[in-house]
Design a protein around this motif. Structure first.
Motif, short mmCIF file in Angstrom:
data_model
loop_
_atom_site.label_atom_id
_atom_site.label_comp_id
_atom_site.label_asym_id
_atom_site.label_seq_id
_atom_site.Cartn_x
_atom_site.Cartn_y
_atom_site.Cartn_z
N MET A 69 97.36 75.58 27.73
CA MET A 69 98.23 75.19 26.61
C MET A 69 98.91 76.41 26.02
O MET A 69 98.33 77.48 25.94
N GLN A 70 100.15 76.27 25.64
CA GLN A 70 100.92 77.39 25.08
C GLN A 70 100.96 77.32 23.56
O GLN A 70 101.16 76.26 22.99
N PHE A 71 100.74 78.45 22.92
CA PHE A 71 100.78 78.50 21.46
C PHE A 71 101.63 79.69 21.02
O PHE A 71 101.70 80.71 21.72
N PRO A 72 102.26 79.60 19.85
CA PRO A 72 103.02 80.74 19.35
C PRO A 72 102.08 81.89 18.98
O PRO A 72 100.93 81.66 18.62
N ALA A 73 102.57 83.11 19.11
CA ALA A 73 101.77 84.28 18.74
C ALA A 73 101.54 84.30 17.23
O ALA A 73 102.33 83.72 16.47
N TRP A 74 100.48 84.95 16.82
CA TRP A 74 100.13 85.01 15.40
C TRP A 74 101.26 85.63 14.58
O TRP A 74 101.82 86.66 14.95
N SER A 75 101.58 84.95 13.50
CA SER A 75 102.56 85.50 12.57
C SER A 75 102.15 85.09 11.18
O SER A 75 101.91 83.90 10.91
N GLU A 76 102.03 86.06 10.28
CA GLU A 76 101.54 85.77 8.94
C GLU A 76 102.47 84.82 8.21
O GLU A 76 102.03 83.90 7.52
N SER A 77 103.78 85.02 8.37
CA SER A 77 104.71 84.17 7.62
C SER A 77 104.64 82.72 8.09
O SER A 77 104.64 81.79 7.29
N GLN A 78 104.51 82.54 9.44
CA GLN A 78 104.38 81.17 9.93
C GLN A 78 103.06 80.56 9.49
O GLN A 78 102.99 79.38 9.15
N ALA A 79 102.00 81.39 9.47
CA ALA A 79 100.70 80.91 9.03
C ALA A 79 100.76 80.42 7.59
O ALA A 79 100.26 79.35 7.24
N LEU A 80 101.43 81.24 6.74
CA LEU A 80 101.54 80.85 5.33
C LEU A 80 102.29 79.53 5.17
O LEU A 80 101.95 78.72 4.31
N GLU A 81 103.28 79.35 6.05
CA GLU A 81 104.04 78.10 5.98
C GLU A 81 103.14 76.91 6.34
O GLU A 81 103.15 75.88 5.65
N VAL A 82 102.35 77.07 7.41
CA VAL A 82 101.43 76.00 7.84
C VAL A 82 100.41 75.72 6.72
O VAL A 82 100.16 74.57 6.36
N ILE A 83 99.86 76.80 6.18
CA ILE A 83 98.82 76.66 5.16
C ILE A 83 99.37 75.99 3.90
O ILE A 83 98.75 75.08 3.34
N SER A 84 100.55 76.42 3.49
CA SER A 84 101.09 75.89 2.22
C SER A 84 101.41 74.40 2.33
O SER A 84 101.44 73.68 1.34
N ARG A 85 101.65 73.93 3.57
CA ARG A 85 101.96 72.51 3.75
C ARG A 85 100.75 71.62 3.47
O ARG A 85 100.89 70.45 3.16
N ILE A 86 99.54 72.17 3.59
CA ILE A 86 98.36 71.30 3.58
C ILE A 86 97.33 71.69 2.53
O ILE A 86 96.44 70.90 2.20
N CYS A 87 97.44 72.89 1.95
CA CYS A 87 96.35 73.39 1.09
C CYS A 87 96.26 72.67 -0.26
O CYS A 87 95.33 72.94 -1.02
N ASP A 88 97.19 71.76 -0.56
CA ASP A 88 97.07 71.00 -1.81
C ASP A 88 96.23 69.73 -1.65
O ASP A 88 95.97 69.02 -2.61
#
Lengths: 515, 150
Positions: B1-20
């Protein structure tokens, strides 16, 4: 246009139903035939998967087990009009294996298009919810109590009593939690309900919400069931759009919404309090009881926790009345049980019947013996925490009380068959290893005892002080049973001790570990 | 399976979508893993911060659940069921033979699974999330070859 059913259930997909569906579509296109393929759930006769059905003037005609290489010959045999073929099974409803069942919870599974609300309603769906909307909360709980419905996740606790406790506990918020963390080996009924008749579960949860005054439901589905998660998500979206879930359930003043939480691959999260911790986003560590979840459950609020099959049976109880459900079964085990035949069995799948059928009838009449053809040696009932029984116990009646007095437990209704090649000391050792792997770690007898147990059984297998180690093992089992909060540590001794009791020859001194 | 490389800004975007969400730690970890294929060390502090819990809390959840992983998965993940129903149909042998068959293939991992809900069609396995029934080491080799073709 001819309607062809090709199951989209993940068990059917696991043996190639997607390829069968593709081949049928392609072949029909090539031959210029007008067909519509419906991806239904599975009828539960998993030994016949992929079971292809064609709607004809004489009903739905079945062919199975079909693989994609059979498709051309099916068309050549005019299967679209029910033509004869080596895989012809006749009218589906008349297949002996299915015709002899008494289906309540699985009534629609495999028959309808799982995500068609129209199909759902045409087959009796939403009658229970509409009935409930016209009743008081007290009346609904009374119906459920009167039906005698017991929790189908394993413990068999009366559903009505649980609901009554939540109804009578006042709080500004309450929850309905559906336990869909079906982790027991040998069980797959929850998965098949979610994939084959998802609206039934949503309907049951909505009724529960109206009954106890909860407006929010959560379904906790194990991550091993990606198809079930996908189908349930779609079903929730469709039900919300249809005006059934949301602010005004079917136009009434009741509010109810449902969301899904995915498990993290932890078996112990099927224990209800560990599940609550997991839904709260924490480690799945078991809670002490009391307080009962019905009083302080999810986020500390009163919570109804029921298994998928329990909640999925609620609509039928409301639609047909408590008496119709209660009329089935034996003694205090009323209604039906969804037995799941798995493991080394020729005809595995879902057998829903009134309580009280014998184990022998299930294994031999429905299951047709082992898959390998050699004699049955052991049967494990009720998952990895259930007892191993020999075939000589095959006359026991399959109900909660009879199994308990036979030293076993019915659990979630899973029956795993082993043939003569099974080594029961290895199975006992596995029970301990599984406990060591999955223990949440809260109780010492479970966390450490399981590892010591596996080591002790290894010594027995290796012939080291066999009698002394057997005594030690039994003593350890007692400590685990008495000193663990939940069934993980408390019941792991059940498969171990039952294996020692019924198959003592496998625990005798061996020559270099070979029986 | 292919995944995007780690990126803090993308991670923050993913996290902010769900952390509420109520009780956000597990779902946030799951969301990060779904996106990146694993949960890198660097994500722990970000999740702790977004969910307003300690890093120890996040670490505790991350290490409790068998699904959550801290290293990128190989191209093919096979989960082979080794629970009772599959044992009765020879899953121990399938496991042994599969380990041999893929011993030198670093793009394939084989993990134990404890029930995939396919107990009537045992032994069962899941290959990159796709359930398979009546498997053998040979059928898994064929399955992996199909994945590589895609």
């Amino acid at each position: 246009m001819t309607i062809v059913y090709v199951p989209g259930d993940s068990a059917a997909r696991s043996v190639g139903s997607d390829a069968v569906a593709d081949s049928i579509a392609l072949e029909a296109l090539t031959r210029g035939l007008d067909i519509q393929i419906i991806r239904n759930g599975s009828r539960g006769a998993l030994w016949l998967e992929t079971l292809v059905e064609v709607l004809t003037d004489s009903g739905r005609i079945a062919y199975g087990p079909v693989s994609s290489s059979d498709v051309t010959s099916l068309f050549d045999a005019n299967f679209m009009n029910g033509g004869p073929h080596a895989l012809f099974q006749g009218v589906t409803d008349e297949i002996d294996w299915l015709a002899k069942q008494d289906r309540i919870t699985f009534k629609r599974v495999g028959i309808i298009d799982p995500l068609s609300i129209l199909d759902y309603e045409a087959h009796g769906g939403l009658v229970g919810l509409r009935t409930a909307i016209g009743m008081t909360a007290d009346e609904i709980v009374e119906q459920v109590t009167q039906s005698g419905l017991r929790g189908r996740g394993g413990a068999g606790f009366p559903a009505g009593i649980k609901w009554r406790t939540v109804l009578n506990t006042s709080a500004e918020k309450k929850y309905i939690c559906c336990n869909a963390d079906e982790g027991d080996s040998g069980t797959f009924a929850d998965r098949m309900v979610m994939e084959g008749d998802p609206f039934m579960l949503l309907e049951g949860m909505t009724i529960a919400g109206i009954a106890v005054g909860a407006v929010e439901g959560v379904i906790y589905i194990r991550s091993e069931y990606p198809d079930a998660i996908a189908v349930m998500n779609k079903a929730i979206a469709i039900a919300s759009k249809f005006g059934w879930l949301g602010k005004n359930v079917l136009g009434s003043s009741h509010e109810f919404t449902i969301r899904i939480r995915t498990g993290g691959g932890s078996y112990v999260c099927g224990e209800e309090t560990a599940m609550l911790e997991s839904i709260e986003g924490k480690r799945g560590v078991v809670r002490s009881k009391p307080p009962l979840p019905a009083i302080e459950g999810l986020f500390g609020k009163p919570t109804v926790i029921n298994n998928v099959l329990t909640l999925a049976t609620i609509p039928a109880v409301l639609a047909d009345g408590a008496d119709a459900y209660k009329a089935r079964g034996v003694g205090r085990s009323v209604g039906t049980q969804v037995f799941q035949l798995g493991g080394n069995i020729a005809r595995g799948g879902i057998v829903e019947l009134a309580f009280g059928i014998t184990l022998n009838a299930l294994i031999n009449n429905f299951g047709d013996g082992t898959f390998t053809g050699s004699p049955v040696r052991a049967v494990q009932i009720g998952g990895p925490l259930g007892a191993y029984l020999p075939l000589s116990s095959s006359d026991i009646s399959m109900d909660y009380e009879s199994l308990l007095s036979a030293g076993g437990m019915l659990g979630h209704g899973g029956i795993v068959v082993f043939d003569e090649s099974v080594d029961m000391a290895i199975q006992a050792k596995f029970a301990m290893e599984f406990c060591a792997f999955e223990s949440c770690g809260k109780c010492t007898p479970c966390r450490l005892g399981s590892t010591r147990g596996a080591e002790t059984i290894t010594k027995i297998i290796d012939g080291v002080d066999v009698e002394g180690n057997k005594r030690l093992l039994l003593d350890l089992c007692e400590v685990m049973t008495d000193g663990s909060l939940c069934a993980m540590g408390g019941l792991t001794p059940l498969p171990v001790k039952s294996a020692m009791l019924h198959f003592p020859e496998d625990f005798d001194s061996r020559n270099g570990g070979v029986r | 399976m292919q995944f995007p490389a780690w990126s803090e800004s993308q991670a923050l975007e993913v996290i902010s979508r769900i952390c509420d969400e109520p009780g956000p730690v597990l779902v946030t970890l799951q969301a990060v893993q779904t996106f990146f294929g694993y949960v890198p060390d660097a994500a722990v502090a970000l999740i702790a911060n977004a969910c307003n819990v300690s890093r120890a809390d996040v670490h505790g959840v991350l290490t409790f659940y068998h699904d959550l992983r801290t290293e990128l998965p190989p191209e093919v993940s096979i989960h082979l069921c080794v629970a009772e129903a599959c044992q009765s149909m020879g899953s121990r042998e399938v496991m042994e033979n599969s380990r041999k068959a893929f011993a030198t293939n670093s793009s394939v991992e084989i993990r134990d699974a404890y029930c995939l809900g396919n107990c009537a069609l045992a032994p069962a396995a899941s290959v990159n999330g796709n359930l398979r029934g009546r498997v053998s080491a040979q059928s898994l080799v064929a399955e992996v070859a199909k994945v590589a073709m895609r």
